[in-house]
Design a protein around this motif. Structure first.
Motif, short mmCIF file in Angstrom:
data_model
loop_
_atom_site.label_atom_id
_atom_site.label_comp_id
_atom_site.label_asym_id
_atom_site.label_seq_id
_atom_site.Cartn_x
_atom_site.Cartn_y
_atom_site.Cartn_z
N VAL A 102 6.72 -4.74 4.18
CA VAL A 102 6.85 -3.30 4.35
C VAL A 102 5.54 -2.68 3.87
CG1 VAL A 102 8.10 -1.22 3.70
CG2 VAL A 102 9.33 -3.38 4.01
N CYS A 103 4.87 -1.99 4.78
CA CYS A 103 3.59 -1.34 4.47
C CYS A 103 3.82 0.17 4.41
CB CYS A 103 2.57 -1.69 5.55
SG CYS A 103 0.95 -1.00 5.25
N THR A 104 3.44 0.76 3.29
CA THR A 104 3.58 2.20 3.11
C THR A 104 2.22 2.78 2.79
OG1 THR A 104 5.78 1.82 2.17
CG2 THR A 104 4.83 3.99 1.84
N ARG A 105 1.85 3.87 3.47
CA ARG A 105 0.56 4.48 3.18
C ARG A 105 0.77 5.81 2.48
NH1 ARG A 105 -1.84 6.72 8.96
NH2 ARG A 105 -0.26 8.32 9.15
N PHE A 106 -0.17 6.11 1.59
CA PHE A 106 -0.16 7.35 0.83
C PHE A 106 -1.52 8.00 0.96
CE2 PHE A 106 2.52 4.24 -1.34
CZ PHE A 106 3.72 4.93 -1.47
N LYS A 107 -1.52 9.29 1.25
CA LYS A 107 -2.76 10.03 1.39
C LYS A 107 -3.20 10.50 0.00
CE LYS A 107 -4.63 13.58 4.41
NZ LYS A 107 -4.27 14.60 5.39
N TYR A 108 -4.50 10.38 -0.29
CA TYR A 108 -5.00 10.89 -1.56
C TYR A 108 -6.36 11.52 -1.34
CZ TYR A 108 -8.24 6.95 -2.23
OH TYR A 108 -9.25 6.05 -2.11
N ASP A 111 -8.28 17.28 1.45
CA ASP A 111 -8.11 17.13 2.90
C ASP A 111 -9.43 16.87 3.63
OD1 ASP A 111 -5.40 17.34 2.86
OD2 ASP A 111 -5.36 19.50 3.23
N SER A 112 -10.51 17.39 3.12
CA SER A 112 -11.79 17.19 3.81
C SER A 112 -12.29 15.74 3.67
CB SER A 112 -12.84 18.16 3.27
OG SER A 112 -13.05 17.92 1.89
N GLN A 113 -11.89 15.06 2.60
CA GLN A 113 -12.29 13.68 2.39
C GLN A 113 -11.06 12.80 2.12
OE1 GLN A 113 -15.00 14.20 -0.91
NE2 GLN A 113 -16.72 13.77 0.44
N ALA A 114 -10.02 13.05 2.87
CA ALA A 114 -8.77 12.32 2.63
C ALA A 114 -8.95 10.83 2.91
CB ALA A 114 -7.66 12.88 3.50
N SER A 115 -8.38 10.05 2.06
CA SER A 115 -8.36 8.60 2.22
C SER A 115 -6.92 8.14 2.03
CB SER A 115 -9.26 7.93 1.19
OG SER A 115 -10.61 8.27 1.42
N TYR A 116 -6.71 6.87 2.21
CA TYR A 116 -5.35 6.34 2.10
C TYR A 116 -5.27 5.21 1.08
CZ TYR A 116 -4.32 8.83 6.42
OH TYR A 116 -4.15 9.79 7.37
N LYS A 117 -4.12 5.15 0.44
CA LYS A 117 -3.74 4.01 -0.38
C LYS A 117 -2.60 3.32 0.36
CE LYS A 117 -4.59 6.02 -4.93
NZ LYS A 117 -3.98 6.37 -6.24
N TYR A 118 -2.52 2.01 0.22
CA TYR A 118 -1.50 1.24 0.92
C TYR A 118 -0.73 0.38 -0.07
CZ TYR A 118 -4.47 2.50 4.83
OH TYR A 118 -5.22 3.20 5.74
N GLN A 119 0.56 0.42 0.06
CA GLN A 119 1.42 -0.46 -0.74
C GLN A 119 2.07 -1.46 0.21
OE1 GLN A 119 4.98 1.29 -2.29
NE2 GLN A 119 5.39 -0.42 -3.66
N LEU A 120 1.86 -2.74 -0.06
CA LEU A 120 2.46 -3.80 0.75
C LEU A 120 3.47 -4.52 -0.12
CD1 LEU A 120 -0.80 -5.34 2.25
CD2 LEU A 120 0.58 -3.50 3.17
N GLU A 121 4.68 -4.62 0.37
CA GLU A 121 5.71 -5.38 -0.35
C GLU A 121 6.23 -6.45 0.59
OE1 GLU A 121 8.44 -3.49 -3.17
OE2 GLU A 121 10.02 -4.48 -2.01
N SER A 122 5.94 -7.69 0.25
CA SER A 122 6.29 -8.82 1.09
C SER A 122 7.44 -9.59 0.46
CB SER A 122 5.07 -9.73 1.24
OG SER A 122 5.38 -10.84 2.02
N SER A 123 8.39 -9.99 1.30
CA SER A 123 9.55 -10.74 0.84
C SER A 123 9.72 -11.96 1.74
CB SER A 123 10.80 -9.86 0.91
OG SER A 123 11.95 -10.62 0.64
N ALA A 124 9.88 -13.13 1.11
CA ALA A 124 10.07 -14.37 1.87
C ALA A 124 11.26 -15.12 1.30
CB ALA A 124 8.83 -15.23 1.80
#
Length: 145
Positions: A102-108, A111-124
């Motif tokens: 499950v990949c979730t992105r967060f804006k930080y 707004d003029s220089q917005a970038s993203y953080k990503y949280q990946l949660e993997s389950s096997a």
């Protein structure tokens, strides 16, 4: 003591020794079986851990393709305002049931220089029945402004 009074003692001693040895054999078999169960669980746990890790690595390669300066935000978005995407992968290489990331992105940032953080949660999940083992890994990544 005469020979006729001692005739049955060897039989009793033999039965006692056989009984004690059978008890030891049963205990050793039980210890061996327990060791085999532990080894099986450890093998499935290791496979699940590596499958979950591979799932995160795959999604990271989708987020940050080679030769591209910025991340690919669409890799964690299903379109619209949804900032979550789920990847389901076949894990037969690891002899596992499935890998889900499950990949979730967060804006930080402003707004003029917005970038993203990503949280990946993997389950096997690997193994079945009483040997079923699940491992979950979480990874964070972010764009550099």
């Amino acid at each position: 003591m005469s020979y006729s009074k001692q005739r049955g003692s060897a039989l009793i001693v033999s039965v006692f020794i056989i009984t004690v040895m059978a008890g030891f054999a049963a205990a050793m078999i039980r210890i061996d079986w327990s060791g085999q169960e532990t080894t099986s669980r450890e093998v499935f746990a290791t496979r699940a851990w590596f499958a979950a890790h591979s799932g995160n690595e795959y999604v990271l390669s989708q987020l940050f393709p080679l030769g591209q300066k910025d991340s690919e935000p669409g890799a964690c978005s299903q379109g619209g305002n949804t900032d979550t995407k789920t990847y389901s992968m076949n894990a037969s290489l690891f002899q596992c049931k499935s890998v889900t990331v499950v990949c979730t992105r967060f804006k930080y940032g402003p707004d003029s220089q917005a970038s993203y953080k990503y949280q990946l949660e993997s389950s096997a999940t690997c193994g079945s029945g009483k040997f079923a083992t699940t491992r979950i890994q979480e990874t964070w990544a972010k764009d550099l402004p």
